[in-house]
Motif scaffolding. Structure first.
Motif, PDB file in Angstrom:
ATOM      1  N   PRO A   1       4.163  -7.593   2.176  1.00 10.25           N
ATOM      2  CA  PRO A   1       5.070  -7.496   1.032  1.00 10.25           C
ATOM      3  C   PRO A   1       4.301  -7.302  -0.277  1.00 10.25           C
ATOM      4  O   PRO A   1       3.322  -7.998  -0.535  1.00 10.25           O
ATOM      5  N   GLY A   2       4.740  -6.330  -1.074  1.00  8.63           N
ATOM      6  CA  GLY A   2       4.117  -6.077  -2.380  1.00  8.63           C
ATOM      7  C   GLY A   2       2.948  -5.102  -2.324  1.00  8.63           C
ATOM      8  O   GLY A   2       2.399  -4.724  -3.367  1.00  8.63           O
ATOM      9  N   ALA A   3       2.551  -4.659  -1.113  1.00 11.43           N
ATOM     10  CA  ALA A   3       1.360  -3.805  -0.985  1.00 11.43           C
ATOM     11  C   ALA A   3       1.527  -2.493  -1.758  1.00 11.43           C
ATOM     12  O   ALA A   3       0.593  -2.009  -2.405  1.00 11.43           O
ATOM     13  N   LYS A   4       2.719  -1.926  -1.698  1.00 12.78           N
ATOM     14  CA  LYS A   4       2.945  -0.629  -2.343  1.00 12.78           C
ATOM     15  C   LYS A   4       2.743  -0.746  -3.857  1.00 12.78           C
ATOM     16  O   LYS A   4       2.036   0.060  -4.463  1.00 12.78           O
ATOM     17  N   GLN A   5       3.330  -1.777  -4.435  1.00 16.25           N
ATOM     18  CA  GLN A   5       3.215  -1.973  -5.874  1.00 16.25           C
ATOM     19  C   GLN A   5       1.762  -2.225  -6.264  1.00 16.25           C
ATOM     20  O   GLN A   5       1.255  -1.691  -7.256  1.00 16.25           O
ATOM     21  N   ARG A   6       1.060  -3.000  -5.434  1.00 10.06           N
ATOM     22  CA  ARG A   6      -0.349  -3.307  -5.755  1.00 10.06           C
ATOM     23  C   ARG A   6      -1.191  -2.031  -5.732  1.00 10.06           C
ATOM     24  O   ARG A   6      -2.072  -1.842  -6.567  1.00 10.06           O
ATOM     25  N   ALA A   7      -0.919  -1.146  -4.754  1.00 12.16           N
ATOM     26  CA  ALA A   7      -1.682   0.113  -4.699  1.00 12.16           C
ATOM     27  C   ALA A   7      -1.382   0.962  -5.931  1.00 12.16           C
ATOM     28  O   ALA A   7      -2.293   1.511  -6.565  1.00 12.16           O
TER      29      ALA A   7
ATOM     30  N   ALA B   1       2.413  10.375  -3.167  1.00 13.64           N
ATOM     31  CA  ALA B   1       2.434  10.039  -1.731  1.00 13.64           C
ATOM     32  C   ALA B   1       2.734   8.553  -1.531  1.00 13.64           C
ATOM     33  O   ALA B   1       3.525   8.179  -0.658  1.00 13.64           O
ATOM     34  N   ILE B   2       2.124   7.711  -2.359  1.00 13.17           N
ATOM     35  CA  ILE B   2       2.371   6.263  -2.218  1.00 13.17           C
ATOM     36  C   ILE B   2       3.840   5.968  -2.492  1.00 13.17           C
ATOM     37  O   ILE B   2       4.487   5.202  -1.763  1.00 13.17           O
ATOM     38  N   GLU B   3       4.364   6.610  -3.536  1.00 13.31           N
ATOM     39  CA  GLU B   3       5.775   6.362  -3.875  1.00 13.31           C
ATOM     40  C   GLU B   3       6.693   6.744  -2.719  1.00 13.31           C
ATOM     41  O   GLU B   3       7.703   6.094  -2.464  1.00 13.31           O
ATOM     42  N   SER B   4       6.325   7.800  -1.970  1.00 14.23           N
ATOM     43  CA  SER B   4       7.182   8.258  -0.856  1.00 14.23           C
ATOM     44  C   SER B   4       7.006   7.421   0.410  1.00 14.23           C
ATOM     45  O   SER B   4       7.793   7.536   1.347  1.00 14.23           O
ATOM     46  N   THR B   5       5.938   6.623   0.476  1.00 10.64           N
ATOM     47  CA  THR B   5       5.620   5.910   1.727  1.00 10.64           C
ATOM     48  C   THR B   5       6.371   4.581   1.795  1.00 10.64           C
ATOM     49  O   THR B   5       6.383   3.818   0.824  1.00 10.64           O
ATOM     50  N   ALA B   6       6.973   4.302   2.950  1.00  5.41           N
ATOM     51  CA  ALA B   6       7.637   3.004   3.139  1.00  5.41           C
ATOM     52  C   ALA B   6       6.575   1.906   3.150  1.00  5.41           C
ATOM     53  O   ALA B   6       5.493   2.091   3.726  1.00  5.41           O
ATOM     54  N   GLU B   7       6.890   0.778   2.538  1.00  7.47           N
ATOM     55  CA  GLU B   7       5.895  -0.309   2.478  1.00  7.47           C
ATOM     56  C   GLU B   7       5.426  -0.722   3.881  1.00  7.47           C
ATOM     57  O   GLU B   7       4.260  -1.061   4.087  1.00  7.47           O
ATOM     58  N   ALA B   8       6.335  -0.644   4.855  1.00  7.15           N
ATOM     59  CA  ALA B   8       5.997  -1.040   6.231  1.00  7.15           C
ATOM     60  C   ALA B   8       4.862  -0.191   6.803  1.00  7.15           C
ATOM     61  O   ALA B   8       4.198  -0.590   7.765  1.00  7.15           O
ATOM     62  N   ASP B   9       4.634   1.000   6.226  1.00  7.19           N
ATOM     63  CA  ASP B   9       3.600   1.904   6.759  1.00  7.19           C
ATOM     64  C   ASP B   9       2.293   1.826   5.981  1.00  7.19           C
ATOM     65  O   ASP B   9       1.356   2.578   6.263  1.00  7.19           O
ATOM     66  N   ILE B  10       2.231   0.955   4.981  1.00  2.21           N
ATOM     67  CA  ILE B  10       1.008   0.876   4.160  1.00  2.21           C
ATOM     68  C   ILE B  10       0.096  -0.224   4.700  1.00  2.21           C
ATOM     69  O   ILE B  10       0.526  -1.359   4.887  1.00  2.21           O
TER      70      ILE B  10
ATOM     71  N   TRP C   1      -6.127   0.521   0.365  1.00  2.00           N
ATOM     72  CA  TRP C   1      -4.752   0.781   0.800  1.00  2.00           C
ATOM     73  C   TRP C   1      -4.743   2.154   1.456  1.00  2.00           C
ATOM     74  O   TRP C   1      -5.342   3.103   0.917  1.00  2.00           O
ATOM     75  N   ASN C   2      -4.100   2.283   2.599  1.00  2.63           N
ATOM     76  CA  ASN C   2      -4.030   3.603   3.229  1.00  2.63           C
ATOM     77  C   ASN C   2      -2.778   3.728   4.091  1.00  2.63           C
ATOM     78  O   ASN C   2      -2.181   2.723   4.491  1.00  2.63           O
ATOM     79  N   ALA C   3      -2.415   4.975   4.348  1.00  2.00           N
ATOM     80  CA  ALA C   3      -1.271   5.240   5.233  1.00  2.00           C
ATOM     81  C   ALA C   3      -1.389   6.645   5.799  1.00  2.00           C
ATOM     82  O   ALA C   3      -1.981   7.534   5.180  1.00  2.00           O
ATOM     83  N   VAL C   4      -0.829   6.812   6.989  1.00  2.00           N
ATOM     84  CA  VAL C   4      -0.667   8.145   7.576  1.00  2.00           C
ATOM     85  C   VAL C   4       0.800   8.506   7.395  1.00  2.00           C
ATOM     86  O   VAL C   4       1.682   7.719   7.756  1.00  2.00           O
ATOM     87  N   VAL C   5       1.041   9.668   6.808  1.00  2.00           N
ATOM     88  CA  VAL C   5       2.416  10.025   6.413  1.00  2.00           C
ATOM     89  C   VAL C   5       2.702  11.481   6.780  1.00  2.00           C
ATOM     90  O   VAL C   5       1.763  12.262   6.991  1.00  2.00           O
ATOM     91  N   PRO C   6       3.985  11.870   6.835  1.00  2.00           N
ATOM     92  CA  PRO C   6       4.279  13.296   7.008  1.00  2.00           C
ATOM     93  C   PRO C   6       3.648  14.090   5.860  1.00  2.00           C
ATOM     94  O   PRO C   6       3.656  13.640   4.709  1.00  2.00           O
ATOM     95  N   THR C   7       3.110  15.273   6.190  1.00  2.00           N
ATOM     96  CA  THR C   7       2.342  16.044   5.202  1.00  2.00           C
ATOM     97  C   THR C   7       3.127  16.325   3.924  1.00  2.00           C
ATOM     98  O   THR C   7       2.556  16.346   2.830  1.00  2.00           O
ATOM     99  N   GLU C   8       4.448  16.481   4.045  1.00  2.00           N
ATOM    100  CA  GLU C   8       5.215  16.819   2.831  1.00  2.00           C
ATOM    101  C   GLU C   8       5.212  15.681   1.801  1.00  2.00           C
ATOM    102  O   GLU C   8       5.588  15.882   0.658  1.00  2.00           O
TER     103      GLU C   8
END
Ligand SMILES: Cc1cc2nc3c(=O)[nH]c(=O)nc-3n(C[C@H](O)[C@H](O)[C@H](O)COP(=O)(O)OP(=O)(O)OC[C@H]3O[C@@H](n4cnc5c(N)ncnc54)[C@H](O)[C@@H]3O)c2cc1C
Length: 462
Positions: free
Chosen positions: A277-283, A300-309, A211-218
């Motif tokens: 769908p469900g990717a965030k919870q699985r990670a 970071a995962i909690e802050s990331t929208a599922e659409a970006d994972i 599972w990975n995502a690019v997110v704002p640094t904050e």
């Protein structure tokens, strides 16, 4: 140093010419890098991309090291700098070894690496290819050798309106177009249609889920500028990353070992993709109850929208007899030739080396490089300089996969201590850094010596 011109690539509506010099199937990192290098050398080159537009979302970063920097500047002077300016040059690469979540070792790997969003590299390359030479919505479906060339057939792919995780190979075609080329380069990625026609094999699951995502640094608490952090747990096999990718962007990743394949089976037959769908919870489930070493990635995962994972099972392909086909009018490059486990981060780097060496091999044949005998000699040279090297990198990458060591680690290495394994890996990385020297192995290394027969052939090339 030459200044890179600014241009823009958008979807090209005008049809491509009926005949082109070089057709590149696939407008990913390898295909675009090759197009940049060939245009720089005056070739008539066109890129045919299956997707509606050059792909921008993968939630991934690329770590670029010395070999790729050399290849990028070899493709076009100034390209390495143009890429570097879009990313972060890591001043610290910290590697943490854990056992059941507890830190047992921390190392600062002293290796210069540019960490950059995959999308930013893609954009830098795309800006250097004139829009009239990029044909999106063209999915290669067949090719056939003809007198002095190859006829390449593309399905014309319309917008499907389906989810991001519907692969472009599965989208319905609304027509076909055939283009005649002197040379076809299959740079169409891990699920390459060119390779399927050529070799008939398919990539296999290497028993890691990612599972990975690019997110704002904050989104990643405490992550310092220009740093890269990797954790690996000896006991659970869990691997995490967090890294600054420059310009306010950062990256997180979770990788889980799936020895018996049960985790992947539960996901169904699809490979995964962006925003499943469900990717965030699985990670998050894989970090549940684990210690503070994982707090920043969890947050970071909690802050990331599922659409970006981006959720995916990691796949790789294996060696095939040859990368050439159709009377040496078709050749593979990048993931189509050597998709590998991403552990050592060499996938795109090797694609850039491929692109650089293919340019040099064609140029070495002079102004008639696309005539029958010349193009064959160029491709044979390219294959000699690239295939063994890439297969060695693929094999090393596979050792870090979720497959059992009996399948991936050579018998003479299996009894090595951890320190010996690390030494061997450092020797591997040193060999790669000597690019473009030592293409088939480093005579001064213990583990990566060039096979005598290949070395002789390379020396004969001069
Ligand atoms: C999690 C992860 C992390 C990674 N990290 C790194 C790293 O740190 N460093 C590194 O060097 N590499 C890394 N990689 C690998 C790297 O992303 C790939 O090796 C690289 O993108 C390969 O480039 P390519 O051009 O061969 O394929 P791609 O970039 O996949 O491009 C293939 C293109 O072909 C198109 N296409 C597909 N089928 C057709 C068709 N039939 N006709 C026309 N077009 C088609 C696709 O739409 C796509 O645009 C990582 C990969 C993963 C999965």
């Amino acid at each position: 140093m030459a200044v890179l011109p600014a241009a823009s690539v958008t979807e090209q509506k005008a049809p491509p010419p009926a005949e082109v010099g070089i057709a590149i199937a696939g407008g990913g990192l390898g295909g675009l890098a090759l197009a940049v290098g060939l245009l720089e050398r005056g070739f008539d080159v066109h890129v045919f991309e299956a997707a509606q537009e050059l792909r921008t979302g993968s939630g991934t970063i690329i770590g670029i090291t010395a070999n790729a920097n050399t290849a990028l500047d070899g493709l076009k002077p100034g390209l390495e700098r143009a890429v570097r300016e879009e990313g972060s040059v890591s001043k610290e690469w910290l590697s943490y070894r854990l056992q059941d979540g507890k830190e047992v070792e921390k190392k600062n790997i002293k290796m210069g690496i540019t960490v950059i969003r995959w999308q930013s590299v893609q954009n830098v390359l795309a800006k250097l290819v004139p829009p009239e030479r990029v044909h999106c919505g063209h999915r290669l479906s067949a090719y056939e050798a003809v007198q002095d060339g190859v006829d390449v057939t593309f399905d014309l792919v319309g917008s499907s309106g389906e989810h991001h995780y519907t692969h472009r190979n599965e989208q319905a075609a609304c027509g076909q177009r055939t283009v005649r080329a002197k040379l076809l380069v299959g740079a169409d990625g891990i699920r390459s249609a060119v390779r399927r026609i050529m070799a008939g094999d398919a990539p296999r699951y290497v028993h890691h889920l990612n599972w990975n995502a690019v997110v704002p640094t904050e989104f990643i608490p405490g992550l310092e500028k220009d740093t890269l952090h990797r954790t690996e747990d000896d006991v659970t096999g869990l691997i995490t990353f967090k890294a600054d990718a420059g310009h306010g962007w950062s990256f997180w990743q979770v990788r889980v070992r799936d020895t018996d394949g049960r985790l992947a089976d539960a996901l169904g037959p699809k490979w995964g993709g962006l925003g499943k769908p469900g990717a965030k919870q699985r990670a998050l489930e894989h970090l549940e109850g684990l210690g503070k070493a994982y707090n920043a990635v969890r947050s970071a995962i909690e802050s990331t929208a599922e659409a970006d994972i981006f959720e995916r099972r990691l796949m790789a392909n294996g060696p095939i007899d040859t990368w050439l086909d159709a009377d040496s009018r078709v050749v593979l490059l990048g993931d189509a030739a050597h998709a590998m486990h991403p552990g050592p981060g060499e996938g795109a780097r090797q694609a850039f080396e491929d692109a650089h060496q293919l340019c040099l091999a064609l140029v070495a044949q002079g102004p008639r490089a696309l005539e029958r005998g010349a193009v064959r000699r160029a491709l044979q040279r390219y294959e000699l300089l690239r295939k063994h090297r890439c297969e060695t990198v693929q094999a090393m990458a596979l050792e870090g996969s979720g497959l059992p060591p009996e399948e991936t680690v050579p018998p003479e290495i299996r009894g090595f201590t951890r320190e010996q394994r690390v030494d061997r890996f450092m020797e591997f990385a040193s060999w790669l850094r000597t690019y473009p020297n030592n293409p088939v192995g480093d005579p001064n290394s213990r583990f990566f010596k060039p096979p005598a027969g290949l070395q002789r052939l390379v020396e004969e090339l001069g």
